[in-house]
Design an enzyme around this catalytic site. Structure first.
Site, PDB file in Angstrom:
ATOM      1  N   ASP A  14       0.843  -1.192   0.000  1.00  7.84           N
ATOM      2  CA  ASP A  14       0.000   0.000   0.000  1.00  7.84           C
ATOM      3  C   ASP A  14       0.884   1.249   0.000  1.00  7.84           C
ATOM      4  OD1 ASP A  14      -2.285   1.557   0.109  1.00  7.84           O
ATOM      5  OD2 ASP A  14      -3.200   0.367   1.708  1.00  7.84           O
TER       6      ASP A  14
ATOM      7  N   GLU B  70       3.026   5.121  -3.714  1.00  6.87           N
ATOM      8  CA  GLU B  70       3.300   6.318  -4.526  1.00  6.87           C
ATOM      9  C   GLU B  70       4.373   7.250  -3.938  1.00  6.87           C
ATOM     10  OE1 GLU B  70      -0.315   6.845  -2.056  1.00  6.87           O
ATOM     11  OE2 GLU B  70       0.198   5.409  -3.600  1.00  6.87           O
TER      12      GLU B  70
ATOM     13  N   ASP C 118      -7.848   4.311  -3.615  1.00  6.57           N
ATOM     14  CA  ASP C 118      -8.998   4.383  -2.714  1.00  6.57           C
ATOM     15  C   ASP C 118     -10.115   5.217  -3.337  1.00  6.57           C
ATOM     16  OD1 ASP C 118      -7.425   2.950  -0.984  1.00  6.57           O
ATOM     17  OD2 ASP C 118      -6.806   4.686   0.183  1.00  6.57           O
TER      18      ASP C 118
END
Length: 815
Positions: free
Chosen positions: A404, A407, A477
């Protein structure tokens, strides 16, 4: 400064000195085995071949040098046969398939075919001096000129609902739901990869198409001529890395949520699926199995709610399921990783998630978490990352990784944050390649650790070349809305067209917001959205249900016999029946540079109606998928489903529920069937000619699904998990209409022996004229290979024939 002028005809070398200025005259170029170089308009230009039809172009200011080790490109320049001539200040560089016309005065390059058809033309470029955290460098820009109506695709995962990215203006800097790859390809059969990792503006207008990056010692891009979309994708992967095979089980159904809060809850989900006899292969444990936020990403089951992780994992394995756990790009101050990396200067001082040590929203900054992002550009930091990951959870038997925030999360951004020092220079210089580095670190280390288990990584961000790291990128998300669902289709297709074939999204959307307070999974509005999203997810490379606010397990939607429950189960079972087809397609992706999700323009480029179609696609080369992307039974009205709404109780009196909905009623949707072939309705076997729009009647349990005439589809047995039954009795559906081929691929399903040649291919060929199906001799072998089997052959008109196959060629007449 000086410039060496080489006359290739007379071998006379002249050095011309002009007070630091370069004098450019005819034949002022130097030819090498892999390209040429020259100077023009106060800059140096280098053209290098990385394949016969893959060309690297480098431009940098005169008097400067350009040395770069690409993070994305792993191929080296190649010795290629080409010819060079020069006339009237234009260098003509020719290969078998391309002609480059290079203006020696301004360095502008035009790419054409030998026929004279122009593919792409450079126009202006620019170098502006830039101080990058104390380093003197440049901001750079390259402009191109495209044809007026020429569609282009790619750029990554963009939440803009567009298929063609013409008239797009976007700042490319990685974030939660937009993943950027500075690459586009044209329906004309070429692609452009802008090899730069800094924040980049991509702009397309009728006048120009340009990449403009904040930091770069020079312009550095690759032109790939692939003749068609598959060729461009294959060329991009040839440059940046091929796609490894993923385990078969990863193509089964995955259940997840934010988050299972104990090991009992986690294992109970798997048990309930087994009790209900609904297929399942993957279960995901999201964050905080490590405890509190100060122990963020400890990569260890520290939480008292997970008292015996080894037993938990064994229990999951005993139920023939697989576990993935959440790992992040940051660490809390009470973790071992934090202390070791901090002592070596490997942690960034930028604001990231979670900001607070308390698990509340909004963050309570009276108690800052102290969580910091690690320097994934540093190879020693990647070593440390794996050391603790291996010791903490991989050694316990965890099967795969949910990486997760790759980025990574960058909150409360300040301009000076990009001055942060990394192992490779400023954060600004390498910003967009962060996901490539952190995902690659885990892949490389697991490969070094064992070959018995294939790497599989689910990740939130991506960059060029990440396909080589066994990574499937999800779209972040996103919120639960019909608008968001519609955006996922072109987002996944454009991502695939950058060379990254593995894409998925949170089925149902992540933030369900006010749906929670109006019945959740019992709310017909959410039920309709969820089912339609799941049907779309059936035809993506990873079928994964996930989200917050509303539980997504199948039993949350009712019981067997209930319309919504049955619709969910139907498509999960359909997914499992397609595993032989999907796994064979995955082999085609890995071996031949193909794609799972195929924009219609890939296979029907001559049909202009497909060029900008953002709501249909092919899954593999045979199945046309037209997911239902609009509400048909419930009001499609805006509901608050963003992150803040998921935590707060604002608008709590707003009614976002409906009642008395009959999901069995038939509805009508429009479907366009591309020109150039006939199509068979997957459900009814009814045949349609292409090149027209039709009306398809559906209810909640069906979507428009068509098979291209001239297709062979292998279907597998009814199973509870991917490897429950051998593929010794396969159904082979033959859809006549043209000669066609399909290869059924098999291997050991979850190790790397296939890289050593241990796999089998069974080629099928349909001869349209003779109505004969030829099953060719089996190629290859592997341990546990099925020696003899049967195939049940079925045609759309209902004719069937069962044949036994022992690896020898057989011909079956199906007249």
């Amino acid at each position: 400064m000086g410039f060496t002028k080489i006359n290739t005809k007379t071998s006379i070398i002249t050095v011309i000195m002009f007070s630091g200025m370069v004098n450019v005259s005819a034949q002022a170029y130097q030819k090498t085995d892999s390209g040429l170089k020259f100077s023009a308009d106060h800059m140096n230009v280098e053209v290098k071949f990385y394949g016969e039809n893959t060309i690297r172009v480098i431009k940098y200011p005169a008097g400067k040098s350009f040395v770069k080790n690409s993070l994305s490109v792993i191929k080296q320049e190649q010795k290629i046969k080409f010819s060079v001539s020069e006339k009237n200040n234009v260098i003509s560089l020719k290969t078998n398939d391309l002609l480059l016309s290079i203006n020696t005065k301004n360095g502008v390059i035009t790419y054409t075919l030998p026929s004279g058809k122009e593919l792409l033309k450079e126009t202006a470029n620019d170098f502006k001096p830039f101080n990058d955290a104390g380093t003197q460098t440049y901001s750079i820009r390259q402009d191109f000129q495209l044809e007026k109506d020429e569609p282009i695709y790619g750029l990554g995962i963009l939440q803009n609902e567009k298929m063609s990215q013409r008239n797009t203006d976007v700042k490319m800097i990685q974030n939660n739901t937009w993943d950027f790859v500075p690459f586009f390809q044209s329906v004309k059969g070429y692609g452009v990869f802008w090899d730069n990792y800094s924040p980049t503006q991509f702009t397309d207008t009728p006048q120009k198409t340009s990449f403009s990056s904040e930091v770069g010692d020079g312009i550095d891009y690759y032109f790939i001529y692939g003749k068609n979309a598959d060729g461009v994708v294959a060329g991009m992967r040839d440059l940046t890395g091929n796609v490894p095979m993923l385990p078969l089980w990863t193509y089964g159904y995955w259940q997840s949520k934010e988050r299972y809060k104990s090991q009992d809850e986690l294992t109970d989900v798997v048990k309930k699926y087994r009790d209900l006899k609904v297929p399942l292969d993957g279960i995901i444990q999201d964050w905080q199995y490590w405890g509190n936020n100060y122990q963020w990403n400890a990569m260890d089951f520290i939480s008292p709610d997970f008292p015996d992780a080894k037993k938990m994992i064994q229990d999951i394995h005993d139920m023939n399921a697989h576990l993935s756990v959440s790992i992040w790009s940051s660490f809390g101050p009470m973790t071992r990783q934090y202390h070791e990396m901090d002592s070596k200067g490997m942690l960034f001082n930028i604001s990231t998630w979670p900001e607070s040590g308390r698990d509340v929203w909004p963050p309570d900054m009276n108690y800052p978490s102290g969580v910091r992002v690690y320097d994934a550009y540093n190879p020693e930091a990647r070593n440390i990352y794996w050391k603790y990951l291996n010791k903490g959870v991989f050694s316990l038997g965890v099967d795969s990784w949910w990486m997760d925030s790759t980025e990574p999360d960058h909150l409360s951004q300040k301009a000076e944050d990009l001055d942060t020092k990394t192992y490779l220079g400023s954060f600004r210089k390498v910003r967009n390649a962060y996901p490539l580095m952190t995902v690659g670190g885990v892949y490389d280390h697991q490969r070094e650790t064992t070959s018995d288990r294939r790497v599989f990584i689910l990740t939130r961000s991506a960059f060029a070349g990440q396909q080589r790291y066994a990574a499937n990128t999800w779209s972040g998300d996103v919120n639960s809305s019909w608008e968001t669902l519609r955006k996922q289709v072109p987002a996944g297709l454009n991502f695939s067209l950058t060379g990254n074939p593995n894409f998925n999204s949170d089925i149902g959307g992540f933030f369900a917001g006010t749906y929670k307070r109006n019945g959740g999974s019992k709310n017909p509005m959410f039920q309709e959205l969820y089912v339609r999203w799941l049907q779309y997810g059936t035809f993506t490379p990873m079928m994964r249900s996930h989200g917050t606010d509303v539980a997504r397990e199948i039993y949350q939607f009712g019981n067997k016999g209930d319309i919504v429950y049955d619709a969910i189960e139907k498509f999960i079972r359909l997914r499992y029946s397609m595993l032989p087809y999907i796994y064979s397609v995955s082999h085609d992706v890995s071996k031949n540079g193909s794609s799972f999700m195929r924009a219609l323009s890939m296979d029907f480029p001559s049909d202009k109606k497909t060029w900008d179609m953002n709501n249909e696609y092919l899954f593999g080369k045979s199945l046309l998928v037209a997911p239902v992307l609009n509400a048909q039974y419930t009001p499609e009205k805006a509901v608050k489903t963003d992150e803040n709404e998921g935590w707060n109780k604002t608008d709590s009196n707003k009614d976002n529920s409906v009642s008395n909905i009959d999901f069995t009623q038939n509805k009508s949707v429009k479907v366009y069937l591309p020109d150039g072939t006939d199509w068979f309705d997957f459900w009814t076997n009814e045949k349609y000619s292409g090149g027209k729009e039709i009306q398809k009647s559906v209810n909640l349990q069906t979507i428009p699904l068509y098979v291209k005439a001239g297709s062979i589809i292998p279907l597998g047995p009814d199973v509870q998990y991917a490897t429950e039954k051998k593929w010794d009795h396969l159904t082979i559906k033959v859809y006549p209409g043209s000669d066609t081929d399909f290869i059924v691929y098999e291997d050991e399903f979850d190790n790397y022996n296939y890289e050593k040649g241990f796999y089998t291919e069974i080629p099928f060929h349909w001869n349209e004229k003779s109505k004969t199906l030829t099953i060719a001799a089996r190629k290859g072998k592997y341990k546990g290979m099925i020696e003899t089997r049967s195939f049940n052959l079925i045609l759309p008109d209902g004719r069937q024939k069962s044949v036994d196959y022992a690896g020898k060629k057989i011909n079956i007449s199906l007249k």
